[in-house]
Design a protein around this motif. Structure first.
Motif, PDB file in Angstrom:
ATOM      1  N   ARG A   1      -7.027 -16.723  55.680  1.00 52.81           N
ATOM      2  CA  ARG A   1      -6.830 -16.171  57.022  1.00 52.81           C
ATOM      3  C   ARG A   1      -8.177 -15.984  57.700  1.00 52.81           C
ATOM      4  O   ARG A   1      -9.225 -15.964  57.051  1.00 52.81           O
ATOM      5  CB  ARG A   1      -6.129 -14.801  56.927  1.00 52.81           C
ATOM      6  N   LEU A   2      -8.148 -15.844  59.030  1.00 53.57           N
ATOM      7  CA  LEU A   2      -9.338 -15.451  59.794  1.00 53.57           C
ATOM      8  C   LEU A   2      -9.103 -14.012  60.212  1.00 53.57           C
ATOM      9  O   LEU A   2      -8.202 -13.733  60.999  1.00 53.57           O
ATOM     10  CB  LEU A   2      -9.493 -16.347  61.023  1.00 53.57           C
TER      11      LEU A   2
ATOM     12  N   LYS B   1     -10.741  -9.727  60.773  1.00 49.35           N
ATOM     13  CA  LYS B   1     -11.839  -8.764  60.853  1.00 49.35           C
ATOM     14  C   LYS B   1     -11.978  -8.031  59.524  1.00 49.35           C
ATOM     15  O   LYS B   1     -10.975  -7.788  58.840  1.00 49.35           O
ATOM     16  CB  LYS B   1     -11.507  -7.697  61.909  1.00 49.35           C
TER      17      LYS B   1
ATOM     18  N   MET C   1     -16.461  -7.980  62.516  1.00 48.89           N
ATOM     19  CA  MET C   1     -16.647  -9.430  62.472  1.00 48.89           C
ATOM     20  C   MET C   1     -15.424 -10.109  61.847  1.00 48.89           C
ATOM     21  O   MET C   1     -14.825  -9.565  60.930  1.00 48.89           O
ATOM     22  CB  MET C   1     -17.888  -9.702  61.616  1.00 48.89           C
ATOM     23  N   MET C   2     -15.085 -11.302  62.355  1.00 49.87           N
ATOM     24  CA  MET C   2     -14.036 -12.088  61.703  1.00 49.87           C
ATOM     25  C   MET C   2     -14.672 -13.226  60.909  1.00 49.87           C
ATOM     26  O   MET C   2     -15.608 -13.869  61.395  1.00 49.87           O
ATOM     27  CB  MET C   2     -13.076 -12.695  62.730  1.00 49.87           C
ATOM     28  N   GLU C   3     -14.166 -13.433  59.700  1.00 47.46           N
ATOM     29  CA  GLU C   3     -14.572 -14.585  58.894  1.00 47.46           C
ATOM     30  C   GLU C   3     -13.338 -15.106  58.171  1.00 47.46           C
ATOM     31  O   GLU C   3     -12.316 -14.430  58.090  1.00 47.46           O
ATOM     32  CB  GLU C   3     -15.628 -14.185  57.858  1.00 47.46           C
ATOM     33  N   LYS C   4     -13.508 -16.264  57.591  1.00 46.52           N
ATOM     34  CA  LYS C   4     -12.446 -16.831  56.760  1.00 46.52           C
ATOM     35  C   LYS C   4     -12.355 -15.987  55.491  1.00 46.52           C
ATOM     36  O   LYS C   4     -13.377 -15.663  54.887  1.00 46.52           O
ATOM     37  CB  LYS C   4     -12.819 -18.274  56.411  1.00 46.52           C
TER      38      LYS C   4
END
Lengths: 364, 183
Positions: free
Chosen positions: A5-6, A8, A178-181
């Motif tokens: 998922r992407l 936060k 922040m959003m990351e994989k």
């Protein structure tokens, strides 16, 4: 492979809590961590796993709800940001004194006081040296990515139960927002009453059985001899953590002449600084403490024997630098240990770090 | 391949969601991504920006001081981020509300009439997708198929009926990108 998922960082804390079989979350909103409870409320895990999610009337109430629920052997947690954690300090000390497992997440913002809602790492001292009163320690995990926000929820609970001690995830607004994989963990069921009794029945207030004595949860002991014995037992536990639970990551340290030491989001910035410095022909590496307590003293002491200097990079006025100095100096090494940082919600850039390294260590 | 992008404009223009769709498209084609917003007390009408990194390898710092691409949607952001584009990089802007157009000669400058095109499409809310389309024309870093999957992932299911309209807006942006030559 788990679900990709992407997300936060804050959302991942909530998702990971549901998936690792957390029994309860008690919290109070504060920026920049409000998405933790928001995500839990949207997910409604009480229908799915039976997990309780409760917005308390304050941080003080939240931590005392955690105290009570942890006393019954349940897997419970709270989260807040710096000013809220200060309000919880009394409760955290009680939980440590009563030797109960729980998970606390601090998504730091700039201080002191109400400060700012932007990211900061100025709660390092509060988290690793005390915060509340008395001789206690928290197990402190410092994630540097959204993936580690996922991984450290389960790890935090595991360590908290192993040592019957509160564990803290010390992160900041940058990683929270922040959003990351992220590869989410697979679902684990909550503990059944039987499993809880087998695991925690020797100390938890999960209902007295005929074949055992009362379990009493308290941090109070009016007999000084007994209280000293309690303290000695805590200290023995902390020494065991120092032996068995130190975690860190080393990047490009093999041939390095200069070592950056940084945790959490600062460590991400320093990874880029290492690339920039290497491109300029400077032999620079990065040591990233993952556990801030117990602190990775040994690898720093080892590096101190062969490198020309350390630079700690922190989003505060220079806190971890004291621990790096102690660790580097314990082999009678006179290697210089310098600090660079920004405060008040400002995040240093990778280029600034390289400039500081050149000014404070290489040209000095 | 690593592409470091800043998208900057007013809150309400869809800056953050444009970044999210772009980031999700990267995830859909198995790349590493970070999406780092300016967060604060800003509401609709205030400034908003997000930096997005899409890379084939592990991403180090999510916080940047220079960018391969700047997508600029208001004057304040032009003042702040024109100088932050790496030499040889890309600056894409919507001239609506821009008083001082970019002047750098060492970067590639593109213009998209996003506000006008979105209005012509009959839905001004598709503005950010028009701009995204223009960016993808200038720098085709993700496949259209990944964008479609990214839209599916990042929009809640009740909004999935809007995906064709969004794709139409992206295509409109792709076809109407203008190159700007600074004299």
């Amino acid at each position: 492979m788990g679900e990709l998922r992407l997300m936060k960082g804050n959302e991942v804390i909530a998702e990971a809590a549901i998936r690792c079989g957390c029994d309860g979350y008690f919290g109070y909103p504060i920026t920049p961590q409000s998405e933790v409870m928001e995500t839990l409320m949207v997910r409604e895990p009480w229908d799915e796993t039976g997990m309780v999610v409760l917005q308390a009337e304050s941080e003080v109430a939240s931590i005392n709800m955690v105290y009570g629920a942890a006393g019954s052997g349940k897997k419970v947690m709270t989260s807040s940001s710096s000013p809220g954690i200060s309000l919880m300090a009394e409760g955290i000390s009680y939980i440590a004194g009563a030797e109960l497992p729980c998970l606390i997440v601090n998504v730091q913002r700039g201080g002191p006081g109400l400060g700012t809602i932007q990211p900061s790492q100025a709660d390092y001292f509060q988290t690793t040296k005390g915060g509340g009163h008395g001789d206690y320690k928290l197990i402190v995990l410092a994630p540097a990515s959204v993936q580690e926000m996922n991984d450290f929820v389960e790890l935090g609970f595991e360590l908290a139960f192993k040592y019957r001690n509160p564990a803290m995830i010390l992160t900041d607004g940058a990683i929270g927002q922040m959003m990351e994989k992220v590869e989410l963990s697979d679902y684990k069921p909550r503990m059944t009453a039987e499993e809880l009794d087998a695991k925690c029945g020797s100390w938890a207030t999960n209902g007295k059985k005929a074949d055992r004595d009362y379990n009493i949860i308290t941090s109070l002991e009016m007999d000084s001899d007994k209280m000293e014995a309690n303290n000695l037992r805590f200290q023995e536990k902390y020494r065991q953590m120092e032996e068995e639970e130190v975690r860190y990551e080393m990047i490009d340290c093999e041939d390095a002449e200069y070592i950056l030491v940084a945790f959490g989001s600062s460590a991400r910035i320093c990874q880029k600084s290492v690339d920039i410095a290497r491109a300029k022909g400077l032999k620079v590496g990065l040591l990233r403490p993952i556990t801030l307590y117990p602190f990775p003293k040994k690898p720093i002491a080892e590096l101190a024997k062969k490198v020309k200097g350390f630079l700690t990079v922190e989003m505060n006025a220079g806190q971890m630098v004291e621990d790096v100095k102690l660790a580097a100096g314990c082999g009678n090494s006179s290697v210089p240990v310098e600090y660079f940082g920004r405060m008040g919600g400002i995040i240093p850039t990778p280029g600034e770090v390289v400039e500081a390294l050149e000014q404070k260590l290489i040209e000095a | 391949m690593t592409e470091e992008i800043i998208i900057a404009g007013f809150g309400g223009q869809g800056v953050l969601s444009m970044g999210k769709i772009l980031a999700y498209s990267g995830v859909m084609q198995d790349q590493e991504v970070t999406w780092f917003p300016s967060y604060g007390p800003e509401m609709r009408g205030g400034t908003a920006n997000v930096s997005v990194i899409i890379s084939d390898s592990r991403i180090s710092s999510p916080i940047l001081h220079e960018f391969d691409t700047a997508i600029i949607l208001n004057q304040q952001s032009m003042d702040k981020f024109e100088k932050a584009v790496k030499p040889g990089g890309v600056l894409l802007f919507d001239p609506n509300g821009i008083v001082n157009e970019p002047t750098r000669k060492d970067i590639n400058i593109y213009k998209i009439e996003g506000t006008k095109i979105a209005a012509d499409l009959g839905n001004v809310k598709t503005f950010n997708m028009v701009v995204l389309g223009a960016y993808l024309k200038a720098k085709p870093i993700v496949k259209m198929e990944s964008i479609r999957k990214g839209l599916e992932k990042s929009l809640p299911e009740r909004h999935h009926k809007l995906i064709p309209l969004n794709l139409e807006a992206i295509e409109a942006g792709q076809s109407k990108l203008e190159e700007v030559h600074v004299l």
